[in-house]
Motif scaffolding. Structure first.
Motif, PDB file in Angstrom:
ATOM      1  N   UNK A  33       0.816  -1.212   0.000  1.00 12.46           N
ATOM      2  CA  UNK A  33       0.000   0.000   0.000  1.00 12.46           C
ATOM      3  C   UNK A  33       0.848   1.259   0.000  1.00 12.46           C
ATOM      4  N   UNK A  34       2.008   1.181   0.637  1.00 10.56           N
ATOM      5  CA  UNK A  34       2.780   2.402   0.813  1.00 10.56           C
ATOM      6  C   UNK A  34       3.962   2.534  -0.106  1.00 10.56           C
ATOM      7  N   UNK A  46       6.239   5.161   3.185  1.00 10.78           N
ATOM      8  CA  UNK A  46       6.019   4.713   4.545  1.00 10.78           C
ATOM      9  C   UNK A  46       5.871   3.214   4.651  1.00 10.78           C
ATOM     10  N   UNK A  69      -3.168   6.757  11.626  1.00  9.27           N
ATOM     11  CA  UNK A  69      -2.800   7.322  10.337  1.00  9.27           C
ATOM     12  C   UNK A  69      -4.026   7.286   9.433  1.00  9.27           C
ATOM     13  N   UNK A 115      -7.464   3.727   3.322  1.00 11.69           N
ATOM     14  CA  UNK A 115      -7.103   2.737   2.326  1.00 11.69           C
ATOM     15  C   UNK A 115      -7.660   1.352   2.649  1.00 11.69           C
ATOM     16  N   UNK A 149       5.171  10.136  -1.788  1.00 17.07           N
ATOM     17  CA  UNK A 149       4.214   9.462  -0.928  1.00 17.07           C
ATOM     18  C   UNK A 149       3.706  10.491   0.066  1.00 17.07           C
ATOM     19  N   UNK A 150       2.427  10.598   0.411  1.00 17.83           N
ATOM     20  CA  UNK A 150       1.344   9.683   0.071  1.00 17.83           C
ATOM     21  C   UNK A 150       0.658   9.967  -1.261  1.00 17.83           C
ATOM     22  N   UNK A 151       1.213  10.846  -2.070  1.00 16.34           N
ATOM     23  CA  UNK A 151       0.564  11.172  -3.341  1.00 16.34           C
ATOM     24  C   UNK A 151       1.365  10.639  -4.525  1.00 16.34           C
ATOM     25  N   UNK A 195       4.120   7.619   5.604  1.00 19.75           N
ATOM     26  CA  UNK A 195       2.720   7.428   5.239  1.00 19.75           C
ATOM     27  C   UNK A 195       2.591   6.351   4.182  1.00 19.75           C
ATOM     28  N   UNK A 196       1.379   5.795   4.111  1.00 20.11           N
ATOM     29  CA  UNK A 196       1.096   4.916   2.977  1.00 20.11           C
ATOM     30  C   UNK A 196       0.411   5.746   1.899  1.00 20.11           C
ATOM     31  N   UNK A 197       0.469   5.214   0.704  1.00 23.45           N
ATOM     32  CA  UNK A 197      -0.049   5.935  -0.450  1.00 23.45           C
ATOM     33  C   UNK A 197      -1.578   5.897  -0.433  1.00 23.45           C
ATOM     34  N   UNK A 198      -2.219   6.963  -0.898  1.00 27.11           N
ATOM     35  CA  UNK A 198      -3.664   6.916  -0.968  1.00 27.11           C
ATOM     36  C   UNK A 198      -4.117   6.739  -2.407  1.00 27.11           C
TER      37      UNK A 198
END
Lengths: 387, 329
Positions: free
Chosen positions: A134-135, A140, A210, A216, B209-211, B290-293
């Motif tokens: 996901x990251x 991250x 977060x 997500x 990241x996150x974009x 952060x994780x990606x959105x």
């Protein structure tokens, strides 16, 4: 260079209504091994998914029929190589069912310790790779991944001290375990699980607070209770869909009845529910490890000490099925014996294989980015899917 | 000896360009070390002791001598041109940045406007790369890029306009001079909100990241640059980091008072560099935690939250300026 190749042009509609076929895998950063998904896309939305497996097929069940009951347990770990202890346990339990072998209490407790430590190690890898999906490897996700791998290493160090191996152990044997714990090992295990327990708090703080992680995962890849039962998923997937089913509780094996633990159940059925289930399982595994270390009885570690030759373990004619709760769900092993030193026929029930079958039901309608999130939350290991 | 103006500008541009390239190479090392610390690793270490100070040079050399592969089905012209089209605007943005009073290539009277206009041109090169590669991952990534950059350029511009309004000038040196009393980031409420909006929009404009949905290596492998290798890949990387550094410089200039700081005047450029690196590290910190959105969520954040918020902020700034007058509080 053939002329047709240079003139080949991909046609895509600007309205987003024309469909685009996209391959995800077998070589893809998030394919968790060698899984191939043929996605049909409308714009960014997945409208159909075709799952192709079999890239890691190694004739494992046929191989099992050519190896004796003494030889195979160490090979059994190669089905689910991320949680090797559980598949070994399933195999030896199946053999013990046929042969009606009694397992000493100490060996049963050692098996529980190994299985629960293995669950911790496996969930560490799951959390890391899922966040990596996901990251991103440059974000991250990679941070969480490296943290998780750091903790997994500690468990693998304990396994190395126990068996001499870090990934594929050969710890179990028919009638008990092959190794007893080395001196001082239990203290080290206690320190390790204490440490990991603190780290789990950190992960939860890092992820659940977060917002990006939550958006997500919440409401993504919902498996309804009915779908979960129809498809036959197990492990964290079915518990995340509101079914209270855990083999350790439903059909206690290897003295699991002695321990006090909670089977976590979430009702939402989405990625976040599966995440919560696994996070609670971390803690419950740690609880079980502590209880097992506290109550570890004295005595022999195997009812068949001193196996001299690979063909020595003989099993009477018959058939048996044993199932254990692996990190990914119910791992079953079915063995038909004709009385010889090798099984006549054997068959695995891979948890990942059954869990993966839910993908075509839940993926369509999601965006491409969700595909990897769902895939990671299913947590398949392809050694177990393809065998 | 006096040089003709053309030669003088060429010389200046040459010096700035090389300085920027060197800076960008070492910013990558900084990011790698910073990320490594965050992840309890050591990071580059062995190439050039101590702490891998030769690593960026080694990376650049490696990329230069790598085989350059052009996919058989690629649109050769577009594919080969894309890295350059991508790089030029990312380098051009440094033309208007004054690193100290009178120290810069050109301190235009519409400097901020030039910066914003040129930096949004990078999307052309990006889309060319994604289209010309004739790869499905690259194509999807290029589509996402257009979506995202159009959505985030507006809040980016609006956030950057807040200091412009406060200072009452589009000239970068004038904006810095206006901050002599108070850096705009400390301007009550408006300054902090604008800085925050600027940082978020910067993250999106830089594809961090996150974009970073255009790069999205777990979905689209490497996005628009999946087919690039060797020198062309190096150019794309260079452009991305140059753009990041450029927006960091602009942020330092608009909000953190540029070269202003205690100490003698010759410390000015160092102050400026330090502030820019601070913003860069802030962005990096976000990136590595952060994780990606998802693409739809990114668009929702921009159109439903960031854009209305920045418009309101701009209106509020206008009101403040109208009542209290421009040029600091």
């Amino acid at each position: 260079m053939p002329d047709t190749l240079t003139k080949q042009v991909v046609e895509v509609g600007y309205g987003g209504n024309e469909r685009l076929m996209m391959n995800m895998g077998p070589q893809h950063p998030s394919s968790h091994g060698v899984f191939r998904m043929i996605l049909t896309l409308e714009g960014e939305t997945v409208v159909a998914v075709d799952a192709v497996i079999g890239y890691l097929h190694r004739c494992h069940e046929k191989l099992g029929e050519t190896l004796t009951y003494v030889q195979y347990p160490s090979i059994a770990s190669k089905t689910d190589y991320v949680a090797a202890m559980t598949s070994e346990l399933a195999y030896v339990s199946a053999v013990e069912t046929i042969a009606k072998v009694e397992v000493p209490k100490r060996a049963q407790y050692l098996r529980v310790i190994a299985a629960e430590l293995q669950r911790i190690a496996s969930h560490c890898l799951w959390l890391g790779t899922w966040c990596l999906d996901m990251g991103g490897a440059l974000g991250g996700g990679a941070t969480v991944f490296l943290y998780c791998i750091r903790e997994r290493e500690m468990v693998l160090d304990r396994f190395e001290e126990l068996t001499g191996a870090r990934l594929l152990y050969g710890f179990h044997q028919v009638g008990g375990t092959r190794y007893d714990i080395p001196p001082g090992w239990d203290t080290k295990v206690r320190e390790t699980v204490d440490f990991i327990e603190r780290r789990i708090d950190e992960y939860e703080a890092m992820l659940e607070r977060n917002t990006f992680f939550v958006v997500r995962t919440r409401g993504v890849g919902v498996i309804s209770r009915e779908l979960a039962q129809d498809v036959g998923v197990s492990g964290p997937l079915i518990r995340g869909s509101g079914v209270n089913y855990d083999v350790r509780r439903a059909e206690p094996y290897s003295s699991y009845g002695d321990f006090d633990f909670v089977v976590p159940v979430e009702t939402a059925g989405d990625c976040y529910a599966r995440y919560r289930v696994r996070m609670v399982e971390f803690r419950q595994s740690i609880r079980i490890v502590r209880q097992a270390l506290d109550g570890l009885p004295e005595g022999p570690i195997s009812s068949r000490p001193g196996v001299k030759s690979v063909g020595q373990v003989r099993v009477p004619k018959g058939e048996g099925y044993a199932r254990v709760e692996g990190a990914r769900g119910e791992v079953g092993c079915y063995i038909v014996s004709d009385g010889g030193p090798k099984p006549y026929r054997m068959k695995w029930r891979g948890a990942s294989f059954s869990n993966l079958a839910v993908l075509p039901h839940i993926v369509p309608g999601h965006k491409v980015a969700d595909v990897v999130a769902i895939m990671g939350s299913v947590d398949p290991v392809f050694g177990e899917v393809d065998r | 000896m006096t040089l003709p103006p053309v030669a003088w500008y060429t010389l200046e541009a040459f010096i700035v360009l090389n300085a920027i390239i060197l800076l960008v190479t070492y910013v990558t090392l900084l990011e790698r070390k910073f990320a490594a610390r965050m992840q309890s690793r050591i990071g580059p270490y062995y190439v050039g002791r101590p702490h891998g100070w030769l690593q960026p040079i080694a990376d650049a050399l490696k990329l230069m001598i790598k085989e350059d592969i052009v996919p058989a089905a690629a649109d050769r012209g577009v594919y080969n041109l894309a890295p350059i089209v991508f790089l030029v605007p990312c380098m051009l943005i440094f033309a208007t940045i004054p690193f100290a009073p009178e120290l810069g290539v050109a301190d235009l009277n519409i400097g901020v406007l030039f910066f914003l206009a040129v930096s949004s041109l990078e999307i052309v090169g990006l889309f060319m790369g994604g289209w010309g590669s004739n790869n499905k991952y690259a194509l999807l990534s290029a589509m996402r890029a257009v979506n995202q950059i159009i959505s985030y350029d507006l809040p980016f511009v609006f956030a950057a306009l807040v200091p412009v309004l406060l200072a009452g000038s589009l000239q970068m040196s004038a904006i810095v001079t206006a901050q002599e009393g108070l850096w705009f980031v400390f301007y009550p409420l408006i300054g902090q909100l604008a800085f925050l909006a600027y940082l978020v929009a910067t993250l999106a404009a830089e594809n961090r990241v996150p974009f970073d949905i255009l790069e999205a290596e777990s979905e689209l492998v490497a996005g628009f640059r999946v087919e690039y290798s060797g020198m062309k890949f190096a150019l794309i990387q260079l452009a991305e980091y140059a753009h990041m550094l450029g927006t960091s410089f602009l942020g330092a200039l608009l909000f953190l008072g540029g070269w202003l700081g205690p100490g003698p005047a010759w410390l000015g450029p160092l102050w400026f560099l330090g502030k820019a690196v601070l913003i860069f590290l802030l962005v990096t910190w976000v990136r590595w935690s952060f994780v990606r959105i998802r693409v739809d969520q990114i668009l929702a954040i921009s159109w439903k939250l960031l854009l209305p918020a920045t418009i309101v902020l701009l209106l509020a700034t206008g009101l403040v300026v109208a009542t209290r007058g421009a040029g600091g509080p």
